[in-house]
Design a protein around this motif. Structure first.
Motif, PDB file in Angstrom:
ATOM      1  N   UNK A 384       0.809  -1.337   0.106  1.00  0.00           N
ATOM      2  CA  UNK A 384      -0.130  -0.129   0.043  1.00  0.00           C
ATOM      3  C   UNK A 384       0.822   1.337   0.032  1.00  0.00           C
ATOM      4  N   UNK A 385       2.004   1.112   0.029  1.00  0.00           N
ATOM      5  CA  UNK A 385       2.816   2.335   0.257  1.00  0.00           C
ATOM      6  C   UNK A 385       3.697   2.324  -0.971  1.00  0.00           C
ATOM      7  N   UNK A 386       3.260   3.347  -1.837  1.00  0.00           N
ATOM      8  CA  UNK A 386       4.052   3.520  -3.171  1.00  0.00           C
ATOM      9  C   UNK A 386       5.249   3.923  -3.131  1.00  0.00           C
ATOM     10  N   UNK A 387       5.705   4.583  -2.094  1.00  0.00           N
ATOM     11  CA  UNK A 387       6.975   5.313  -1.806  1.00  0.00           C
ATOM     12  C   UNK A 387       8.283   4.189  -1.486  1.00  0.00           C
ATOM     13  N   UNK A 388       7.679   2.932  -1.017  1.00  0.00           N
ATOM     14  CA  UNK A 388       8.782   2.233  -0.650  1.00  0.00           C
ATOM     15  C   UNK A 388       9.647   2.061  -1.782  1.00  0.00           C
ATOM     16  N   UNK A 389      10.927   2.206  -1.930  1.00  0.00           N
ATOM     17  CA  UNK A 389      11.940   2.171  -2.871  1.00  0.00           C
ATOM     18  C   UNK A 389      12.537   0.709  -2.935  1.00  0.00           C
ATOM     19  N   UNK A 390      12.763   0.190  -1.822  1.00  0.00           N
ATOM     20  CA  UNK A 390      13.585  -1.158  -1.791  1.00  0.00           C
ATOM     21  C   UNK A 390      12.930  -1.827  -0.349  1.00  0.00           C
ATOM     22  N   UNK A 391      13.035  -3.265  -0.535  1.00  0.00           N
ATOM     23  CA  UNK A 391      12.644  -4.169   0.455  1.00  0.00           C
ATOM     24  C   UNK A 391      14.152  -5.029   0.860  1.00  0.00           C
ATOM     25  N   UNK A 392      14.614  -4.914   2.158  1.00  0.00           N
ATOM     26  CA  UNK A 392      15.690  -5.682   2.524  1.00  0.00           C
ATOM     27  C   UNK A 392      15.104  -6.834   3.447  1.00  0.00           C
ATOM     28  N   UNK A 393      15.339  -8.046   2.783  1.00  0.00           N
ATOM     29  CA  UNK A 393      15.025  -9.291   3.391  1.00  0.00           C
ATOM     30  C   UNK A 393      16.320  -9.772   4.122  1.00  0.00           C
TER      31      UNK A 393
END
Length: 444
Positions: A384-393
């Motif tokens: 739901x947040x379009x401004x999340x530029x990257x996800x770090x697992x």
């Protein structure tokens, strides 16, 4: 004349009847504690139970001869003695705040919201690599003091040139208490905005961890608060709203919960008063603002050992036998009643997803391999947040990602600093929004 066997049977029968009577009176007492919400430190329920027991004993003894008439009163006396311990405080009822930390000065700031919070500042220790944007840490809990482990991680960021600020949310740690009715998730967001205003250094970079991540997510959904934020890092967030909180999803890889050795040290739940209070609160049978124990007394009583397997659940199974001491006994602070109150306001809140979809603040999501959080709490934010530029697992770590084990602090710092400086991520961007369904299937 009755035989010894008959006398034994009669004695056993009377003993069982007495135990049943004691049990019944204890159950009546607990029911009255719930019905009266612990009024008068439990004394309202105690006196009512005592009166009920005495009337019942008088009725049962009406046809007996002296001294047999006293026998029905024995269970009443025993039950009164047992339940009286629930009505007597064993810790101070005025708040005892943790002593000052030896390695950082505690400041107290009065915010425009009325909260008075404990603030910690770690100025950049590397002038050559100083970063101009202030960095703010929002810890988890909710309503919990910042752990020594977290302080060490903040010191690491300061050594890398960041101007680091952290504050303990109202009611947690060395911050002042609020009236119980004022502990809400909305108040936490307003306090965050007021803190940034009080800092008065323009927009800030912010790291929100666990329940602090939920506060940060809701801040991003509020344009007036989001305007104060430069970049946002949402690490292992709790549920952001009511619909998310009610998702019955699955969690990450196996944690150390149920594997790690039991925590040592005193437990408030070994004391009848606090076992009853915290147990009935957890079951929803007592309000967080119960009259049984005050907020300050509950805070004073609760210990790190009371968290039990919750602490182990923040580490991977492979670390079960080397879980670090997150805190000192003197620094530990947690408000169980206020925490439940904040959690309930999250569960009762409407969806913030429509507002979050309007977010424009550059953000990053951090997810731990052995996360104890429901995966959908995390992926709902990503979706739901379009401004999340990257996800770090983050592989090899549990919910508490910076924990001092191996190189975990350095790895977490590398992910955070790369995002803040807009450098390439040290880990793959995973999961992406499109990969959420596959991620959830793979991590069952």
């Amino acid at each position: 004349m009755p035989t010894p066997a008959i006398r034994l049977v009669r004695f056993t029968g009377r003993l069982l009847l007495a135990l049943a009577a004691v049990t019944m009176l204890v159950v009546v007492f607990l029911a009255l504690i719930a019905l009266t919400d612990g009024a008068g430190s439990g004394l309202a329920a105690w006196w009512t139970t005592l009166g009920f027991g005495a009337v019942l004993a008088m009725w049962l003894s009406r046809r007996r001869t002296w001294p047999a008439r006293l026998v029905p009163f024995l269970p009443v006396v025993v039950a009164a003695a047992l339940t009286a311990s629930v009505c007597v405080p064993t810790v101070p009822t005025a708040r005892r705040y943790p002593p000052a930390l030896p390695f950082v000065t505690t400041q107290h700031w009065s915010l425009a919201t009325g909260s008075r919070v404990a603030v910690y500042h770690y100025p950049p220790a590397n002038p050559g690599a100083r970063h101009p944007i202030p960095f703010v840490y929002l810890n988890g809990g909710p309503v919990r003091g910042i752990s020594v482990l977290d302080h060490r991680f903040l010191q690491l960021l300061a050594r890398q040139g960041y101007d680091v600020y952290a504050y303990e949310q109202a009611g947690g740690g060395r911050s002042d208490l609020l009236p119980m009715s004022q502990y809400t998730i909305s108040r936490s967001v307003r306090d965050l905005a007021a803190f940034v205003d009080r800092l008065n250094k323009g927009r800030v970079d912010i790291l929100g961890f666990s329940s602090g991540g939920a506060v940060l997510t809701r801040a991003l959904a509020d344009p007036s608060v989001a305007a104060r934020l430069h970049r946002a890092i949402i690490a292992e967030p709790g549920p952001m709203d009511g619909p998310t909180a009610h998702i019955a999803g699955h969690k990450g890889r196996t944690s150390a919960r149920g594997i790690a050795p039991a925590m040592t040290g005193p437990r408030s739940t070994h004391v009848p008063r606090y076992a009853v209070a915290f147990g009935l609160m957890r079951l929803g049978l007592l309000a967080p603002g119960t009259g049984l124990i005050g907020q300050a007394e509950g805070d004073n009583a609760f210990t790190a050992a009371d968290l039990g397997s919750d602490t182990a659940s923040a580490y991977c199974a492979r670390d079960a036998h080397r879980i670090p001491a997150e805190n000192t006994a003197q620094n530990f602070s947690f408000s169980p009643a206020a925490s439940l109150r904040v959690e309930q306001t999250v569960k009762d809140s409407p969806s913030v997803a429509p507002l979050l979809r309007q977010s424009r603040t550059p953000a990053m999501l951090m997810i731990a391999e052995c996360s104890s959080q429901v995966r959908q709490w995390e992926t709902t934010v990503l979706a739901n947040d379009p401004a999340i530029q990257r996800t770090q697992y983050m592989p090899g770590v549990g919910h508490h990602m910076w924990n001092g084990l191996d190189d975990n602090n350095d790895r977490a710092a590398a992910v955070i600093t790369a995002f803040l400086q807009d450098r390439p991520a040290p880990l793959p961007n995973y999961p992406t929004r499109d990969a959420i369904p596959a991620f959830l299937r793979a991590r069952k």
